[in-house]
Design a protein around this motif. Structure first.
Motif, short mmCIF file in Angstrom:
data_model
loop_
_atom_site.label_atom_id
_atom_site.label_comp_id
_atom_site.label_asym_id
_atom_site.label_seq_id
_atom_site.Cartn_x
_atom_site.Cartn_y
_atom_site.Cartn_z
N GLY A 1 0.81 -1.20 0.00
CA GLY A 1 0.00 0.00 0.00
C GLY A 1 0.85 1.25 0.00
O GLY A 1 2.03 1.22 -0.35
N TRP A 2 0.20 2.33 0.40
CA TRP A 2 0.83 3.65 0.40
C TRP A 2 0.44 4.42 1.65
O TRP A 2 -0.66 4.23 2.18
CB TRP A 2 0.37 4.45 -0.81
CG TRP A 2 0.83 3.90 -2.11
CD1 TRP A 2 0.14 3.02 -2.91
CD2 TRP A 2 2.04 4.18 -2.78
NE1 TRP A 2 0.87 2.74 -4.02
CE2 TRP A 2 2.05 3.45 -3.98
CE3 TRP A 2 3.13 4.99 -2.48
CZ2 TRP A 2 3.10 3.50 -4.88
CZ3 TRP A 2 4.18 5.05 -3.38
CH2 TRP A 2 4.15 4.30 -4.56
N ARG A 3 1.31 5.33 2.06
CA ARG A 3 0.99 6.34 3.07
C ARG A 3 1.21 7.69 2.41
O ARG A 3 2.24 7.93 1.79
CB ARG A 3 1.88 6.20 4.30
CG ARG A 3 1.63 7.34 5.31
CD ARG A 3 2.42 7.12 6.57
NE ARG A 3 1.82 6.01 7.29
CZ ARG A 3 2.46 5.29 8.20
NH1 ARG A 3 3.71 5.56 8.51
NH2 ARG A 3 1.84 4.30 8.82
N PHE A 4 0.20 8.55 2.53
CA PHE A 4 0.31 9.88 1.94
C PHE A 4 -0.61 10.85 2.64
O PHE A 4 -1.58 10.46 3.28
CB PHE A 4 -0.01 9.85 0.44
CG PHE A 4 -1.34 9.24 0.10
CD1 PHE A 4 -2.52 9.95 0.19
CD2 PHE A 4 -1.41 7.92 -0.31
CE1 PHE A 4 -3.74 9.38 -0.12
CE2 PHE A 4 -2.62 7.33 -0.62
CZ PHE A 4 -3.79 8.06 -0.54
N GLN A 5 -0.28 12.12 2.52
CA GLN A 5 -1.17 13.18 2.98
C GLN A 5 -2.08 13.55 1.83
O GLN A 5 -1.64 13.65 0.68
CB GLN A 5 -0.37 14.41 3.40
CG GLN A 5 -1.26 15.58 3.80
CD GLN A 5 -0.43 16.78 4.16
OE1 GLN A 5 0.23 16.79 5.19
NE2 GLN A 5 -0.47 17.80 3.31
#
Length: 86
Positions: A55-59
């Motif tokens: 997955g991804w982590r982002f603002q």
């Protein structure tokens, strides 16, 4: 920063295989930082997290200017929000 555990579907738009926009919780969101790829080791580090996923982590920021950090993961068919940080 408070974390909220969620398991909701999300529509995620990618550019060059990197998240740029999403539709989540009835709102449009624009990715407003450089996303970080989350590997399986990150998911397996917390109890109850899905296994064998990436997955991804982002603002992301909505049109009203509210910004949150999202952890999203991909299943075989869909993207899901795992956590949102305020």
């Amino acid at each position: 920063m408070a974390a909220t555990e969620l398991e909701h579907e999300v529509t995620l738009w990618m550019a060059n295989d990197i998240p740029v926009r999403m539709f989540y919780a009835g709102q449009r969101w624009r990715v407003t930082d450089v996303p970080t790829r989350l590997r399986e080791s990150v998911w397996s580090a917390s109890a109850g997290s899905p296994r064998g996923l990436y997955g991804w982590r982002f603002q992301a920021t909505n049109p009203e200017g509210d910004s949150y950090v999202f952890d999203v993961y991909r299943t075989q068919d869909d993207w899901h929000v795992h956590r949102a940080y305020t």
